[in-house]
Design a protein around this motif. Structure first.
Motif, PDB file in Angstrom:
ATOM      1  N   LEU A  94       0.829  -1.193   0.000  1.00 16.80           N
ATOM      2  CA  LEU A  94       0.000   0.000   0.000  1.00 16.80           C
ATOM      3  C   LEU A  94       0.870   1.251   0.000  1.00 16.80           C
ATOM      4  N   PRO A  95       0.389   2.342  -0.594  1.00 14.67           N
ATOM      5  CA  PRO A  95       1.134   3.607  -0.550  1.00 14.67           C
ATOM      6  C   PRO A  95       1.302   4.100   0.877  1.00 14.67           C
ATOM      7  N   VAL A  96       2.279   4.970   1.062  1.00 15.66           N
ATOM      8  CA  VAL A  96       2.577   5.491   2.399  1.00 15.66           C
ATOM      9  C   VAL A  96       1.364   6.180   3.006  1.00 15.66           C
ATOM     10  N   HIS A  97       0.668   7.030   2.228  1.00 11.47           N
ATOM     11  CA  HIS A  97      -0.442   7.778   2.822  1.00 11.47           C
ATOM     12  C   HIS A  97      -1.615   6.876   3.167  1.00 11.47           C
ATOM     13  N   TRP A  98      -1.833   5.805   2.384  1.00 14.09           N
ATOM     14  CA  TRP A  98      -2.872   4.840   2.742  1.00 14.09           C
ATOM     15  C   TRP A  98      -2.520   4.158   4.059  1.00 14.09           C
ATOM     16  N   THR A  99      -1.279   3.717   4.136  1.00 10.17           N
ATOM     17  CA  THR A  99      -0.835   2.999   5.329  1.00 10.17           C
ATOM     18  C   THR A  99      -0.907   3.900   6.559  1.00 10.17           C
ATOM     19  N   ALA A 100      -0.485   5.159   6.405  1.00  8.11           N
ATOM     20  CA  ALA A 100      -0.546   6.088   7.529  1.00  8.11           C
ATOM     21  C   ALA A 100      -1.986   6.330   7.966  1.00  8.11           C
ATOM     22  N   VAL A 191       2.922  -1.419   4.105  1.00  8.36           N
ATOM     23  CA  VAL A 191       3.685  -0.529   3.233  1.00  8.36           C
ATOM     24  C   VAL A 191       4.820  -1.256   2.504  1.00  8.36           C
ATOM     25  N   GLU A 192       5.327  -2.345   3.096  1.00  9.55           N
ATOM     26  CA  GLU A 192       6.425  -3.085   2.472  1.00  9.55           C
ATOM     27  C   GLU A 192       5.946  -4.294   1.672  1.00  9.55           C
ATOM     28  N   PRO A 210      15.281  -3.827   7.689  1.00  6.88           N
ATOM     29  CA  PRO A 210      15.019  -2.399   7.486  1.00  6.88           C
ATOM     30  C   PRO A 210      14.041  -2.170   6.335  1.00  6.88           C
ATOM     31  N   PRO A 211      13.023  -1.322   6.528  1.00  7.63           N
ATOM     32  CA  PRO A 211      12.060  -1.052   5.458  1.00  7.63           C
ATOM     33  C   PRO A 211      12.702  -0.255   4.329  1.00  7.63           C
ATOM     34  N   VAL A 212      12.194  -0.464   3.109  1.00 12.17           N
ATOM     35  CA  VAL A 212      12.755   0.242   1.947  1.00 12.17           C
ATOM     36  C   VAL A 212      11.699   1.086   1.224  1.00 12.17           C
ATOM     37  N   LYS A 213      10.410   0.842   1.487  1.00 13.91           N
ATOM     38  CA  LYS A 213       9.338   1.567   0.813  1.00 13.91           C
ATOM     39  C   LYS A 213       8.594   2.524   1.741  1.00 13.91           C
ATOM     40  N   ALA A 214       8.987   2.563   2.995  1.00 13.56           N
ATOM     41  CA  ALA A 214       8.194   3.258   4.005  1.00 13.56           C
ATOM     42  C   ALA A 214       8.329   4.770   3.952  1.00 13.56           C
ATOM     43  N   SER A 243      -0.232  11.453  12.355  1.00 11.54           N
ATOM     44  CA  SER A 243      -1.045  12.614  11.979  1.00 11.54           C
ATOM     45  C   SER A 243      -0.204  13.649  11.237  1.00 11.54           C
ATOM     46  N   GLU A 244       1.065  13.795  11.605  1.00 13.50           N
ATOM     47  CA  GLU A 244       1.933  14.739  10.912  1.00 13.50           C
ATOM     48  C   GLU A 244       2.226  14.259   9.490  1.00 13.50           C
ATOM     49  N   ILE A 245       2.437  12.959   9.318  1.00 10.35           N
ATOM     50  CA  ILE A 245       2.644  12.406   7.977  1.00 10.35           C
ATOM     51  C   ILE A 245       1.419  12.678   7.112  1.00 10.35           C
ATOM     52  N   LEU A 246       0.237  12.453   7.665  1.00 10.16           N
ATOM     53  CA  LEU A 246      -0.994  12.678   6.907  1.00 10.16           C
ATOM     54  C   LEU A 246      -1.175  14.158   6.574  1.00 10.16           C
TER      55      LEU A 246
END
Length: 270
Positions: A94-100, A191-192, A210-214, A243-246
């Protein structure tokens, strides 16, 4: 009828309140005998009823808990939804914003539960439900009905090692920090597109890849997936970071709510 790790789930109709519900039969896997079995059963029923009092849009509603002729049944809200597990398998990741967004909504329910003294113990992608406008964590109280009290070292129902906190794999008791590790592992999976570490190997050898897509989610994942529960990121810290990421992604969300200021007596130990 559907089937999950806890057994069959039946679609039913409540004729008194005229609503469709889901009913699941729970078959406790207690190993105690005699008086110990009675006390364990009593504690599990009490804890599951506490979970049933949770009231949050990110927690599936438990309508009733029945014991008939020694058999246990839980009556729940019926949701038409895909699991996070199936969604990620279909999309790859999933994309970062979806996951967040998923994480922010889910964490609201988890912090609500922890604020009332209730643990989940078995958070994994298979019991995170995605509907059109809700993210819902299911199976609160199910682990307790199977004998997995907060004082027990019983493994969660799913026994998916990649989503169980390292201290639980070593035989430690369930804690809020353990729930947060499992929550972080689910975000990592989203996200990964894969679990945070291989399932094989002894608990002492758990090392998160370690995550690579996050992207901006990486600090959140690293904070939640710390091996030492005492050093692990809190739910409040994670909520603020999500919330800051979003906000940066242009997604408006309400400010993170604080959990209960005071927990009930004997929280997490019933």
């Amino acid at each position: 009828m559907s089937r999950d790790v806890a057994g069959p789930v039946w679609r039913a109709h409540d004729s008194l309140l005229r609503r469709n519900v889901a009913i699941k039969e729970i078959r406790p896997q207690f190993h105690e005998h005699g008086a110990d079995l009675h006390e364990t059963r009593h504690r599990a029923l009490r804890e599951a009823r506490s979970a049933g009092r949770l009231n949050h849009p990110a927690v599936i509603s438990v309508h009733d808990l029945l014991e008939v002729d020694g058999r246990l049944w839980i009556v729940m809200e019926l949701l038409e939804a895909l699991t996070l597990k199936d969604t990620v398998r279909h999309l790859g990741h999933l994309p970062v914003h979806w996951t967040a967004w998923i994480g922010f909504q889910l964490l609201g329910g988890l912090r609500h539960a922890h604020g009332t003294g209730v643990l989940h113990r078995d958070i994994n992608p298979g019991n995170i439900l995605l509907t059109g406008n809700r993210v819902v964590l299911s199976d609160f109280g199910i682990a307790a009905l199977h004998g997995g009290s907060s004082q027990s070292t019983t493994m969660p129902l799913s026994y998916a090692p990649a989503f169980i906190a390292p201290e639980r794999l070593r035989g430690g008791r369930a804690t809020p920090a353990g729930d947060l590790w499992s929550f972080g592992a689910c975000l990592y999976f989203a996200v990964e597109g894969r679990p945070p570490h291989p399932a094989a190997g002894p608990p002492a050898a758990v090392r998160v890849t370690p995550p690579v897509k996050a992207g901006p989610l990486r600090p959140v994942l690293e904070g939640l997936l710390r091996h030492d529960p005492a050093a692990r990121m809190s739910g409040g810290q994670a909520a603020r970071m999500l919330s800051e990421i979003l906000r940066t992604e242009g997604v408006a969300v309400a400010p993170p709510l604080l959990p209960a200021a005071r927990l009930p007596p004997d929280s997490f130990t019933t």
